[in-house]
Design a protein around this motif. Structure first.
Motif, mmCIF file in Angstrom:
data_model
loop_
_atom_site.group_PDB
_atom_site.id
_atom_site.type_symbol
_atom_site.label_atom_id
_atom_site.label_comp_id
_atom_site.label_asym_id
_atom_site.label_seq_id
_atom_site.Cartn_x
_atom_site.Cartn_y
_atom_site.Cartn_z
ATOM 1 N N ILE A 117 0.886 -1.185 -0.045
ATOM 2 C CA ILE A 117 -0.206 0.031 -0.018
ATOM 3 C C ILE A 117 0.919 1.228 -0.019
ATOM 4 O O ILE A 117 0.630 2.290 -0.949
ATOM 5 N N ASP A 118 1.942 1.185 0.916
ATOM 6 C CA ASP A 118 2.960 2.401 1.078
ATOM 7 C C ASP A 118 3.454 2.473 -0.597
ATOM 8 O O ASP A 118 3.741 3.930 -0.827
ATOM 9 N N GLN A 119 3.902 1.537 -1.251
ATOM 10 C CA GLN A 119 4.718 1.595 -2.620
ATOM 11 C C GLN A 119 3.672 2.312 -3.444
ATOM 12 O O GLN A 119 4.092 3.036 -4.280
ATOM 13 N N LEU A 120 2.291 1.862 -3.342
ATOM 14 C CA LEU A 120 1.355 2.138 -4.325
ATOM 15 C C LEU A 120 1.311 3.566 -3.929
ATOM 16 O O LEU A 120 0.818 4.573 -5.040
ATOM 17 N N THR A 121 0.909 4.058 -2.823
ATOM 18 C CA THR A 121 0.854 5.569 -2.615
ATOM 19 C C THR A 121 1.914 6.348 -2.907
ATOM 20 O O THR A 121 1.526 7.152 -3.643
ATOM 21 N N ASN A 122 3.143 5.858 -2.955
ATOM 22 C CA ASN A 122 4.148 6.600 -3.312
ATOM 23 C C ASN A 122 4.107 6.895 -4.886
ATOM 24 O O ASN A 122 4.318 7.899 -5.324
ATOM 25 N N THR A 123 3.879 5.694 -5.595
ATOM 26 C CA THR A 123 3.789 5.675 -6.989
ATOM 27 C C THR A 123 2.818 6.694 -7.455
ATOM 28 O O THR A 123 2.871 7.470 -8.501
ATOM 29 N N LEU A 124 1.632 6.641 -6.941
ATOM 30 C CA LEU A 124 0.432 7.576 -7.122
ATOM 31 C C LEU A 124 0.822 8.973 -7.056
ATOM 32 O O LEU A 124 0.612 9.765 -7.904
ATOM 33 N N ALA A 125 1.576 9.365 -6.008
ATOM 34 C CA ALA A 125 1.932 10.530 -5.629
ATOM 35 C C ALA A 125 2.915 11.112 -6.408
ATOM 36 O O ALA A 125 2.887 12.250 -7.145
ATOM 37 N N VAL A 126 3.882 10.414 -7.348
ATOM 38 C CA VAL A 126 4.855 10.576 -8.137
ATOM 39 C C VAL A 126 4.319 10.933 -9.361
ATOM 40 O O VAL A 126 4.460 11.923 -10.089
ATOM 41 N N LEU A 127 3.406 10.146 -9.665
ATOM 42 C CA LEU A 127 2.534 10.359 -10.947
ATOM 43 C C LEU A 127 1.541 11.667 -11.202
ATOM 44 O O LEU A 127 1.639 12.378 -12.019
ATOM 45 N N MET A 128 0.962 11.827 -9.787
ATOM 46 C CA MET A 128 0.131 13.184 -9.681
ATOM 47 C C MET A 128 1.224 14.456 -9.821
ATOM 48 O O MET A 128 0.761 15.508 -10.577
ATOM 49 N N ASP A 129 2.469 14.326 -9.363
ATOM 50 C CA ASP A 129 3.217 15.492 -9.613
ATOM 51 C C ASP A 129 3.776 15.480 -10.814
ATOM 52 O O ASP A 129 3.883 16.746 -11.409
ATOM 53 N N ASP A 130 4.020 14.504 -11.748
ATOM 54 C CA ASP A 130 4.369 14.553 -13.070
ATOM 55 C C ASP A 130 3.139 15.206 -13.869
ATOM 56 O O ASP A 130 3.534 15.899 -14.869
ATOM 57 N N THR A 131 1.936 15.171 -13.867
ATOM 58 C CA THR A 131 0.927 15.505 -14.381
ATOM 59 C C THR A 131 0.669 16.918 -14.151
ATOM 60 O O THR A 131 -0.256 17.619 -14.819
ATOM 61 N N SER A 132 0.944 17.491 -13.185
ATOM 62 C CA SER A 132 0.676 18.783 -12.771
ATOM 63 C C SER A 132 1.379 19.737 -13.616
ATOM 64 O O SER A 132 1.231 21.077 -13.773
ATOM 65 N N HIS A 133 2.551 19.435 -14.253
ATOM 66 C CA HIS A 133 3.403 20.252 -15.138
ATOM 67 C C HIS A 133 2.698 20.363 -16.790
ATOM 68 O O HIS A 133 2.078 19.533 -17.120
ATOM 69 N N ASP A 134 2.941 21.513 -17.158
ATOM 70 C CA ASP A 134 2.218 21.666 -18.437
ATOM 71 C C ASP A 134 3.209 20.710 -19.530
ATOM 72 O O ASP A 134 4.527 20.868 -19.519
ATOM 73 N N THR A 135 2.506 20.271 -20.541
ATOM 74 C CA THR A 135 3.357 19.398 -21.397
ATOM 75 C C THR A 135 3.280 20.042 -22.830
ATOM 76 O O THR A 135 2.173 20.737 -23.014
ATOM 77 N N ALA A 136 4.075 19.525 -23.843
ATOM 78 C CA ALA A 136 4.136 20.152 -25.258
ATOM 79 C C ALA A 136 2.684 19.732 -26.065
ATOM 80 O O ALA A 136 2.472 20.577 -26.796
ATOM 81 N N ASN A 137 1.917 18.846 -25.556
ATOM 82 C CA ASN A 137 0.860 18.406 -26.088
ATOM 83 C C ASN A 137 -0.557 19.049 -25.777
ATOM 84 O O ASN A 137 -1.690 19.195 -26.076
ATOM 85 N N GLU A 138 -0.293 19.799 -24.712
ATOM 86 C CA GLU A 138 -1.566 20.597 -24.035
ATOM 87 C C GLU A 138 -1.677 22.051 -24.909
ATOM 88 O O GLU A 138 -0.751 22.641 -25.154
ATOM 89 N N VAL A 139 -3.018 22.257 -25.074
ATOM 90 C CA VAL A 139 -3.347 23.589 -25.696
ATOM 91 C C VAL A 139 -4.214 24.166 -24.962
ATOM 92 O O VAL A 139 -5.366 23.610 -24.561
ATOM 93 N N SER A 140 -4.218 25.550 -24.508
ATOM 94 C CA SER A 140 -5.284 26.311 -24.059
ATOM 95 C C SER A 140 -6.304 26.736 -24.710
ATOM 96 O O SER A 140 -5.998 26.978 -25.909
ATOM 97 N N PHE A 141 -7.363 27.148 -24.280
ATOM 98 C CA PHE A 141 -8.512 27.415 -25.085
ATOM 99 C C PHE A 141 -8.319 28.898 -25.800
ATOM 100 O O PHE A 141 -8.703 29.114 -26.753
#
Length: 178
Positions: free
Chosen positions: A143-167
């Motif tokens: 459970i701890d390992q999965l929580t840590n992995t999920l936290a890392v994924l959430m941090d990575d998705t908060s940054h803007d990427t090249a594929n994102e376009v604003s309205f």
């Protein structure tokens, strides 16, 4: 004597069959002669007096081997008298459960089964409790390992990427319908 009888019977058979299938006066006369000769043979037989039945001796039983004697003795000792009828009892026996339980307990104590059963039960409870604790610890670690992995994924998705376009960057308004 039996040869004469056999020859006579053969002659009668042959003559009668010949006369039956191709009847002529001569063949019928030959068949009658053969039958008459057989009749004279039968009349010439003498009656023999009946013999008295001879007394048959019983076959003597073979002497039993020592092994057979011992086996027979053991059977008699075990079974009692042979071929005695079994008479059922008038009263029905009642089972004494307490006496049976006490007897079973004393037998298990005497054979050591009781102590083996206790040791086995203790080993099972110890194995179950230790394996339970190990399983819980393993699940908590996962459970701890999965929580840590999920936290890392959430941090990575908060940054803007090249594929994102604003309205606001679009040349048209996507919120309006046509």
């Amino acid at each position: 004597m039996s040869d004469v009888r056999i020859n006579l019977l053969k002659e009668v058979k042959s003559a009668v069959n010949t006369a039956s299938f191709a009847p002529t006066a001569e063949r019928i006369e030959d068949a009658k002669k053969a039958v008459l000769s057989l009749m004279s043979y039968v009349e010439g037989l003498e009656e023999t007096p009946k013999r008295k039945a001879s007394k048959k001796r019983k076959q003597k039983a073979a002497k039993a081997t020592p092994e057979t004697r011992v086996a027979d003795h053991m059977d008699r000792a075990f079974h009692g008298r042979p071929d005695t009828p079994v008479t059922p009892s008038k009263r029905k026996p009642k089972a004494d459960v307490e006496a049976a339980r006490k007897s079973a307990e004393s037998v298990s104590r005497h054979t050591g089964a009781e102590s083996r059963a206790k040791r086995k039960a203790e080993a099972m409870t110890e194995a179950v409790s230790s394996s339970h604790d190990e399983r819980v610890a393993s699940l908590e670690a996962k459970i701890d390992q999965l929580t840590n992995t999920l936290a890392v994924l959430m941090d990575d998705t908060s940054h803007d990427t090249a594929n994102e376009v604003s309205f606001s960057d679009l040349p048209f308004d996507p919120t309006t319908t046509m």
